[in-house]
Scaffold this motif. Structure first.
Motif: not given
Ligand code: ADP
Ligand code: MG
Length: 682
Positions: A223-243
């Protein structure tokens, strides 16, 4: 694993062609298969002190024959033999049925070993097995194996013993010493030997403990290997906003967020800020306030310059959500749009244009939201309500559109934590485990079906105070047709009963989506006061004026499902009621009804449901994607599951795991499962 999975069982001395064929029918082909054909239970011949034996327990005792056996016949073949046996300081009676030949074999003062069921009140053992000799110390716990016709359990025992003698020393251990030491786990070879030939109970317990950890760890590693792979392969976005902007937003809401809401908002916004793609499940009981959390997350993505989409299963829900989100978000200049099948022609084209131009910030709707015709300017966040309706397929659609938004799944079905981390192991899980203050608890009553008349009078009373009621019909397993028939019957009974006073609506699975929407609308505007329905009403409708929920044959539903149904009422300020009509036959059934009346906490219920019904039943027949473990039990071994999950997460994210020699076997295992290469597994 190692090479033992490549060595044929035919290489075991004593297993010839014929036996091999029989074993192969049981899917046992390699030496490893045979060694991992674990017993499904044990026959316990350990000597018992009768002082510790419980009533009805199976015991094995050694004693001296103290009386001449007396034999009684009933009819030709059936007989009963009884004699007195001196066991230590106990003088007990032994009864054996249909074994008259023992009479001539038993002699006064002879030492025998007796196995049977202990009746504590009558001080009697009902015989199962008799040995005409003192108790033998070796092999007191005998393994029992599943087997097929021509092979006896005894034969399997023999083959396994042979395999252990010949190949036992070649059993490799995937768990490195460091992990074994940490939890004081047996080496695999010892554990395999012990599981087949346990010396005593504590030994067996240790072997079991080792396999429980191994099974959970390997599963979680996948499960965790799958999760890590998904994270690394799908570029996500760093969303920038003020808390601070989010805090300002929540401060102007009519109520303060609960601590649980604050916590999950932080978890979600941290994911959104991170460069990874969020893949998070948000669980919160009905009424725990998930919509507000969704609103905050949607606002965050808009602040970051993106758009948000909220996807729900039905049009009515879409309208309700669009309305409550607009009420909250328009104050901060967020433009909310609604896209459903009813938005047609020019209006639809205009809406789609606005979405594409970025003139709409948040789009609410059904599955239509992620279809081809909808082009976003910049989609930053997708939220789905009721997670199991948004499958892998739809996620692929998003990816293929070139969008890689953060994804949040919301569900009101409380899933016990143990199941959540197994079934949704590759997701992060957030839980709202606290209700807003001041909520009136729904009063729940369990009554027998013969009280129906009284219940209808009660419904009448609530209706005359301007309220509305749901009546959920009996559920017939496997037969939608009968479900519908039941609903029609109940409907006509109630139409008759309330004739000239109230309108009774009918809802079931055979109606078209349009018909369903129509019925729900009539109910939500109070043109219909009583809604008779099969369980299709379950999915999150909101009619705050409804205060009574009557459920027929309540014992047939799972506790979580009953809780979902109950959650349809109690949405307004008035006191609400849930009435369970049930005549359960079993003790478990009665207990389940009592639990419903005792707690309003969906998580407590889901845990109890899991205990009472087991994980297989939990998700119902359709969704049985749960892994099968040979030895581990998700319910009883949940602590080990949590530990294994933490360890797996740490391992997969450490450099050592991918490099050190000691993890080589685990790495090969992961490679063999395909999760590293990009395959999805179930
Ligand atoms: P659900 O989790 O079932 O989707 P909702 O988001 O619909 O729950 O919230 C249920 C009700 O509780 C709504 O009327 C909402 O305005 C209200 N609510 C949400 N959060 C709070 C809070 N922190 N304090 C008081 N009321 C709240
Ligand atoms: Mg909701």
């Amino acid at each position: 694993m190692n090479e033992l999975n490549k060595i044929s069982i035919k290489t075991i001395k004593g297993i010839g062609e014929e036996t091999a064929t029989l074993l192969e029918e049981m899917k046992i082909q390699s030496v490893q298969d045979l060694l991992e054909h674990f017993p499904y239970r044990y026959e316990d011949y350990e000597l018992k002190d009768l002082a510790d034996a419980k009533h009805d327990e199976k015991v094995t005792v050694e004693g001296k024959v103290h009386s001449v056996p007396s034999l009684t016949y009933y009819g030709k073949k059936r007989s009963r033999l009884t004699f007195r046996l001196l066991v230590g300081r106990y003088l007990v009676t032994v009864t054996c049925f249909n074994r008259p030949y023992y009479k001539s074999k038993l002699e006064i003062d002879q030492t025998v070993t007796v196995t049977g069921k202990w009746d504590q009140h009558r001080q009697t053992i009902t015989l199962q097995e008799l040995q005409f000799s003192p108790f033998k110390k070796n092999q007191t716990i005998e393994p029992v194996y599943s087997t097929k016709a021509a092979l006896t359990v005894k034969a399997i025992r023999k083959f396994i013993t042979l395999a252990l003698n010949q190949y036992g020393s070649q059993i490799e251990d995937m768990l490195p010493l460091s992990l074994r030491n940490r939890y004081k786990l047996m080496a695999r070879e010892d554990a395999v030997r012990t599981i087949h030939l346990p010396r005593d109970h504590s030994d067996l317990k240790q072997a079991r403990r080792r396999f429980v950890y191994e099974e959970f760890l390997l599963f979680q590693l996948k499960m965790q290997a799958l999760r890590k792979r998904e994270r690394e392969e799908t570029a996500g976005m760093s969303q920038v906003f003020q808390s601070s902007d989010l805090v300002e937003f929540t401060n102007q809401l009519p109520f303060p967020l609960t601590n649980a809401q604050k916590r999950v908002v932080n978890e979600i916004t941290a994911d959104m800020k991170s460069p990874y793609r969020m893949n998070r499940l948000l669980q919160g009981d009905v009424g725990s306030g998930k919509t507000v959390v969704a609103a905050v997350a949607l606002y965050a993505t808009v602040l970051a310059g993106h758009q948000g989409a909220l996807m729900v299963p039905t049009e009515i829900l879409a309208e309700q959500h669009a309305e409550s989100l607009s009420a909250m978000l328009e104050k901060v200049q967020v433009r909310v749009g609604l896209l459903t099948g009813s938005v047609k022609g020019k209006a639809r084209r205009e809406l789609l244009r606005q979405v594409q131009a970025g003139e709409i910030d948040v789009l609410v709707g059904t599955h239509a939201l992620i279809q081809d015709e909808v082009v976003y300017k910049s989609l930053g966040l997708v939220i789905t309500d009721e997670q199991h309706r948004f499958g892998v397929g739809q996620r692929r659609v998003l990816r293929e559109k070139g969008e890689s938004p953060d994804v949040l799944f919301m569900t009101a079905t409380p899933i016990p934590r143990t199941l959540a981390i197994t079934a949704f192991g590759e997701m992060d899980v957030s839980i709202i485990d606290e209700m807003p203050a001041g909520r009136k608890a729904i009063e729940t009553y369990w009554v027998k079906h013969d009280m129906l008349e009284r219940i209808l009078q009660f419904v009448q009373k609530e209706l005359s105070e301007g309220r509305q009621a749901y009546v959920i019909c009996p559920l017939i397993e496997e037969s939608e047709k009968l479900d519908v028939q039941n609903a029609i019957d109940v409907h006509s009974t109630l139409v008759q009963y309330f004739k000239g006073q109230w309108n009774v609506g009918l809802m079931h699975g055979r109606l078209t989506p349009d018909e369903k929407e129509e019925v729900m609308k009539e109910f939500s505007v109070n043109n219909v006061q009583i809604l008779v329905s099969t369980t299709v009403v379950e999915v999150g409708v909101n009619v705050p004026n409804a205060t009574v929920m009557v459920i027929y044959d309540a014992e047939r539903f799972g506790l979580s499902q009953l809780h979902q149904l109950r959650g349809r009422v109690g949405r307004g300020d008035a006191q609400s009621y849930c009435i369970l009509l049930a005549d359960p036959k079993s003790e478990v059934g009665k207990e389940r009804m009592n639990i419903m009346t005792e707690t309003n906490d969906g998580f407590v219920l889901s845990e109890r449901d899991l205990e009472l019904r087991g994980p297989g039943d939990f998700f119902g027949r359709k969704q049985s994607g749960m892994p099968e473990f040979k030895i581990a039990d998700m319910v009883h071994d949940y602590r080990a599951l949590e530990v294994a999950r933490t360890d797996a997460t740490e391992l997969v994210n450490s450099e050592a795991f991918w490099q050190d020699e000691q993890y080589q076997l685990m790495r090969s295992y992961l490679e063999a499962t395909g999760v590293l290469a990009g395959e999805k597994f179930d």
